[in-house]
Scaffold this active site. Sequence first.
Site, short mmCIF file in Angstrom:
data_model
loop_
_atom_site.label_atom_id
_atom_site.label_comp_id
_atom_site.label_asym_id
_atom_site.label_seq_id
_atom_site.Cartn_x
_atom_site.Cartn_y
_atom_site.Cartn_z
N ALA A 65 0.86 -1.18 0.00
CA ALA A 65 0.00 0.00 0.00
C ALA A 65 0.90 1.23 0.00
O ALA A 65 2.07 1.17 0.40
CB ALA A 65 -0.89 -0.02 1.23
N GLY A 109 0.60 -5.05 1.05
CA GLY A 109 -0.70 -5.07 0.37
C GLY A 109 -0.60 -5.68 -1.02
O GLY A 109 -1.59 -6.22 -1.53
N GLU A 112 -0.90 -9.29 -0.44
CA GLU A 112 -2.30 -9.56 -0.05
C GLU A 112 -3.22 -9.53 -1.27
O GLU A 112 -4.11 -10.37 -1.42
CB GLU A 112 -2.75 -8.54 1.00
CG GLU A 112 -1.99 -8.71 2.30
CD GLU A 112 -2.30 -7.61 3.31
OE1 GLU A 112 -2.18 -6.42 2.97
OE2 GLU A 112 -2.66 -7.94 4.44
N GLU A 132 5.02 -5.30 6.76
CA GLU A 132 4.28 -4.23 7.43
C GLU A 132 4.83 -3.90 8.81
O GLU A 132 4.80 -2.76 9.24
CB GLU A 132 2.79 -4.61 7.56
CG GLU A 132 2.01 -4.51 6.26
CD GLU A 132 1.98 -5.79 5.45
OE1 GLU A 132 2.87 -6.65 5.64
OE2 GLU A 132 1.06 -5.93 4.64
N1 CO8 Z 1 4.58 3.07 -0.79
C1 CO8 Z 1 4.96 4.23 -1.37
N2 CO8 Z 1 6.06 4.34 -2.11
C2 CO8 Z 1 6.81 3.25 -2.29
C3 CO8 Z 1 6.48 2.01 -1.73
C4 CO8 Z 1 5.31 1.94 -0.95
N3 CO8 Z 1 4.85 0.79 -0.40
N4 CO8 Z 1 7.43 1.11 -2.06
C5 CO8 Z 1 8.32 1.77 -2.82
N5 CO8 Z 1 7.96 3.06 -2.97
C6 CO8 Z 1 8.65 4.12 -3.70
C7 CO8 Z 1 9.87 4.62 -2.95
O1 CO8 Z 1 9.49 5.56 -1.99
C8 CO8 Z 1 10.68 5.21 -4.09
O2 CO8 Z 1 10.16 6.47 -4.41
P1 CO8 Z 1 11.17 7.72 -4.69
O3 CO8 Z 1 11.97 7.29 -5.88
O4 CO8 Z 1 10.24 8.85 -4.96
O5 CO8 Z 1 12.00 7.86 -3.47
C9 CO8 Z 1 10.38 4.27 -5.26
O6 CO8 Z 1 9.17 3.60 -4.91
C10 CO8 Z 1 11.46 3.24 -5.47
O7 CO8 Z 1 11.66 2.58 -4.21
P2 CO8 Z 1 13.12 2.41 -3.56
O8 CO8 Z 1 14.01 3.55 -3.94
O9 CO8 Z 1 12.92 2.16 -2.10
O10 CO8 Z 1 13.59 1.09 -4.33
P3 CO8 Z 1 14.59 -0.03 -3.80
O11 CO8 Z 1 14.83 -0.90 -4.99
O12 CO8 Z 1 15.75 0.58 -3.09
O13 CO8 Z 1 13.75 -0.85 -2.69
C11 CO8 Z 1 11.81 -1.96 -1.82
C12 CO8 Z 1 12.63 -1.56 -3.06
C13 CO8 Z 1 12.61 -2.98 -0.97
C14 CO8 Z 1 10.52 -2.60 -2.30
C15 CO8 Z 1 11.52 -0.70 -0.94
O14 CO8 Z 1 10.97 0.30 -1.80
C16 CO8 Z 1 10.55 -0.94 0.16
O15 CO8 Z 1 10.92 -1.46 1.19
N6 CO8 Z 1 9.28 -0.50 -0.02
C17 CO8 Z 1 8.26 -0.59 1.01
C18 CO8 Z 1 7.75 -2.01 1.19
C19 CO8 Z 1 6.73 -2.05 2.29
O16 CO8 Z 1 7.00 -1.74 3.44
N7 CO8 Z 1 5.51 -2.46 1.95
C20 CO8 Z 1 4.42 -2.58 2.89
C21 CO8 Z 1 3.67 -1.28 2.97
S1 CO8 Z 1 2.40 -1.29 4.20
C22 CO8 Z 1 1.15 -2.19 3.45
O17 CO8 Z 1 1.26 -2.64 2.35
C23 CO8 Z 1 -0.09 -2.38 4.24
C24 CO8 Z 1 -1.19 -2.97 3.38
C25 CO8 Z 1 -2.48 -2.82 4.10
C26 CO8 Z 1 -3.66 -2.86 3.13
C27 CO8 Z 1 -4.92 -2.64 3.90
C28 CO8 Z 1 -6.12 -2.49 3.00
C29 CO8 Z 1 -7.37 -2.59 3.81
#
Ligand code: CO8
Length: 258
Positions: A65, A109, A112, A132
């Site tokens: 998400a 998400g 999921e 998460e």
């Molecule tokens: N949300 C927003 N932006 C994101 C997300 C995310 N989940 N993941 C990546 N991005 C963005 C980064 O901020 C970055 O943006 P910018 O270039 O503007 O800085 C761009 O995507 C590229 O990401 P990275 O530079 O971080 O790329 P890397 O290759 O270094 O890393 C990763 C890739 C490992 C995937 C890293 O981006 C990461 O850890 N992302 C977050 C993963 C995460 O924590 N996901 C869980 C989020 S919480 C959730 O999903 C709850 C779901 C609940 C749903 C409920 C519905 C009812």
Amino acid sequence: MQYSDLLIETHGKVAVIRLNRPKALNALNDNMMNELGDALYKFDADSNINCIVLTGSEKAFAAGADIAAMADYNYQDTHGGNYIGRNWEHILNIRKPVIGACAGYVLGGGCELAMMCDFLIAAENAKFGQPEIKVGVTPGAGGTQRLPRTIGKSKAMDMLLTTRMIDAAEAERTGLVSRVVPTEKLLEEAIAVATQIAAMPVSVAMQIKDAVNRAFETTLTEGVRYERRYFHAGFGTPAQKEGMHAFLEKRTPNFDGL
Ligand code: CO8
């Protein structure tokens, strides 16, 4: 509806919905989830479409998400009028088969959402995880529920508590995905599988999907009864007549429109 966060293609009776926010690794935001629901309902109602493929990019099915959108929310924002989750589960109402074709990051998400598809085909580069806890929340769209039911408690707890990602091979071993294919062939393979399904009678595919999903909600005895009703009701339908007579006549069945 014009989509800004999705790309749509059709290949014969197969629709492909591609999540498309490449700069944010397809982070799932409100608009994208609204658009996804709209596209899914549209194809579910389209008699020219028998199977749907949901995919992302080679780098990410979806990295979760949208954290940027959620970071400053309070409880009223999540549970109040704009209730997070209200547009996340449309996919569960879709009667036609939905195949998730996953490459790259399939996280939070994103994992999921993938688990709400009927089955998953993974690219060799796919990485599945529920990180998460690292952003200070529990999963919210079934990570604590569908993941243990799919891969077992021990692996699920490991992924949920440590944030360990599993690769495509481990995902296949644990039953999270049904097949692993070379990364560059993911979409081609998914469309081929979907085309095979789309050639079957869509009415029966929808019944099978409904009956399998019932297995997760009821007892074995009730589930078999449920299945038996579909089986009995199938007799006399055009799909049954065409399927069985084509077999006896040693010809390929034609399930068009059935
Ligand atoms: N949300 C927003 N932006 C994101 C997300 C995310 N989940 N993941 C990546 N991005 C963005 C980064 O901020 C970055 O943006 P910018 O270039 O503007 O800085 C761009 O995507 C590229 O990401 P990275 O530079 O971080 O790329 P890397 O290759 O270094 O890393 C990763 C890739 C490992 C995937 C890293 O981006 C990461 O850890 N992302 C977050 C993963 C995460 O924590 N996901 C869980 C989020 S919480 C959730 O999903 C709850 C779901 C609940 C749903 C409920 C519905 C009812």
